[in-house]
Design a protein around this motif. Structure first.
Motif, PDB file in Angstrom:
ATOM      1  N   UNK A  72       0.826  -1.200   0.000  1.00 50.89           N
ATOM      2  CA  UNK A  72       0.000   0.000   0.000  1.00 50.89           C
ATOM      3  C   UNK A  72       0.868   1.260   0.000  1.00 50.89           C
ATOM      4  N   UNK A  73       1.912   1.250   0.826  1.00 46.49           N
ATOM      5  CA  UNK A  73       2.803   2.407   0.892  1.00 46.49           C
ATOM      6  C   UNK A  73       3.551   2.578  -0.419  1.00 46.49           C
ATOM      7  N   UNK A  74       4.055   1.476  -0.980  1.00 42.81           N
ATOM      8  CA  UNK A  74       4.778   1.558  -2.251  1.00 42.81           C
ATOM      9  C   UNK A  74       3.877   2.110  -3.352  1.00 42.81           C
ATOM     10  N   UNK A  75       2.640   1.616  -3.413  1.00 43.72           N
ATOM     11  CA  UNK A  75       1.699   2.117  -4.424  1.00 43.72           C
ATOM     12  C   UNK A  75       1.461   3.615  -4.251  1.00 43.72           C
ATOM     13  N   UNK A  76       1.318   4.038  -3.006  1.00 44.18           N
ATOM     14  CA  UNK A  76       1.050   5.449  -2.716  1.00 44.18           C
ATOM     15  C   UNK A  76       2.241   6.315  -3.121  1.00 44.18           C
ATOM     16  N   UNK A  77       3.431   5.877  -2.768  1.00 44.16           N
ATOM     17  CA  UNK A  77       4.641   6.639  -3.094  1.00 44.16           C
ATOM     18  C   UNK A  77       4.831   6.729  -4.604  1.00 44.16           C
ATOM     19  N   UNK A  78       4.641   5.624  -5.311  1.00 42.13           N
ATOM     20  CA  UNK A  78       4.839   5.618  -6.757  1.00 42.13           C
ATOM     21  C   UNK A  78       3.828   6.512  -7.466  1.00 42.13           C
ATOM     22  N   UNK A  79       2.634   6.644  -6.879  1.00 42.58           N
ATOM     23  CA  UNK A  79       1.597   7.464  -7.488  1.00 42.58           C
ATOM     24  C   UNK A  79       1.786   8.946  -7.185  1.00 42.58           C
ATOM     25  N   UNK A  80       2.226   9.256  -5.975  1.00 46.38           N
ATOM     26  CA  UNK A  80       2.195  10.639  -5.505  1.00 46.38           C
ATOM     27  C   UNK A  80       3.519  11.394  -5.590  1.00 46.38           C
TER      28      UNK A  80
END
Length: 235
Positions: free
Chosen positions: A185-193
């Motif tokens: 979840x954190x990786x997805x958030x970082x890659x998106x934002x």
């Protein structure tokens, strides 16, 4: 969604060892070859921000300095001032230079273009190699014709962004080295934002490491949001 770019610190010094080459391995090899002695063709690197152009030039400077060798440098290296005259480029060519490093050539003023052209002429006569970098191929630079022509006479190499899968692996490894566990979840958030260039992502990890220790909480999406709210409050 707009990505967030963080300021880059000099905490992780650029080197050839910590450059994530992937598809840019030929460019890495070409820059390294330029340091080995006279006669290497001019190398011009181009590509979007975050592909490692400045990283490679700074790594070259540091390797030469470690060998006790000099280099001419002109460009905007925001995280580290490597010039030798109070922030202004040296004007006199030094025949002892092993290589000339010209970064952000698209930003060169008319005076800097004149100096760069003179350096390249002198370099050719004494076997000093040249490595330059900019955002577009030489033909598309808004520089003097003679400067663009010189930059075109060699290896013109496009640098490519790292694949998302590679960025994720690098980020996970860097986090693990800091004792941070990044969930999917954190990786997805970082890659998106956030900006995906590695310098910015390492800076993000440094901030998260400090903030999570102070908060005594693991790294989660709410923690990231809390960190940025705290930063906004301090501004």
């Amino acid at each position: 969604m707009k990505q967030i770019a963080l300021p880059i610190s000099a905490g992780s010094e650029p080197s050839f060892d910590n450059y994530q080459a992937e598809r840019n391995a030929p460019a890495l090899q070409a820059v390294q070859a330029s340091l080995n002695g006279p006669g290497a063709p001019l190398v011009y690197l181009w590509g979007p921000p975050g592909t490692g152009k400045t990283h490679l030039l700074r790594a070259a400077w540091r390797q030469l300095a470690g060998m006790g060798l000099g280099a001419g440098q002109m460009g905007v290296w925001s995280a580290l001032d490597l010039t030798q005259s109070g922030g202004e480029p040296q004007q006199a060519f030094d025949p002892a230079w092993r290589v000339i490093l010209l970064d952000d050539v698209h930003r060169f003023t008319p005076a800097q273009q004149q100096t760069a052209f003179a350096w390249m002429i002198h370099a050719q006569s004494v076997g000093c190699n040249v490595v330059a970098a900019g955002p577009v191929p030489p033909v598309n630079l808004t520089l003097r014709d003679d400067v663009r022509s010189r930059l075109s006479q060699g290896q013109v190499m496009a640098l490519h962004p790292l694949s998302e899968a590679h960025v994720r692996e690098v980020l996970k490894s860097a986090a693990h080295a800091r004792g941070i566990v990044l969930s999917h979840e954190v990786l997805d958030y970082v890659m998106l934002r956030f900006s995906r260039d590695l310098s910015s992502l390492h800076q993000l990890l440094d901030r998260l490491d400090t903030f999570s220790l102070e908060a005594k909480r693991g790294v989660t999406v709410p923690l990231i949001n809390a960190m940025f709210k705290s930063m906004e409050g301090d501004a």
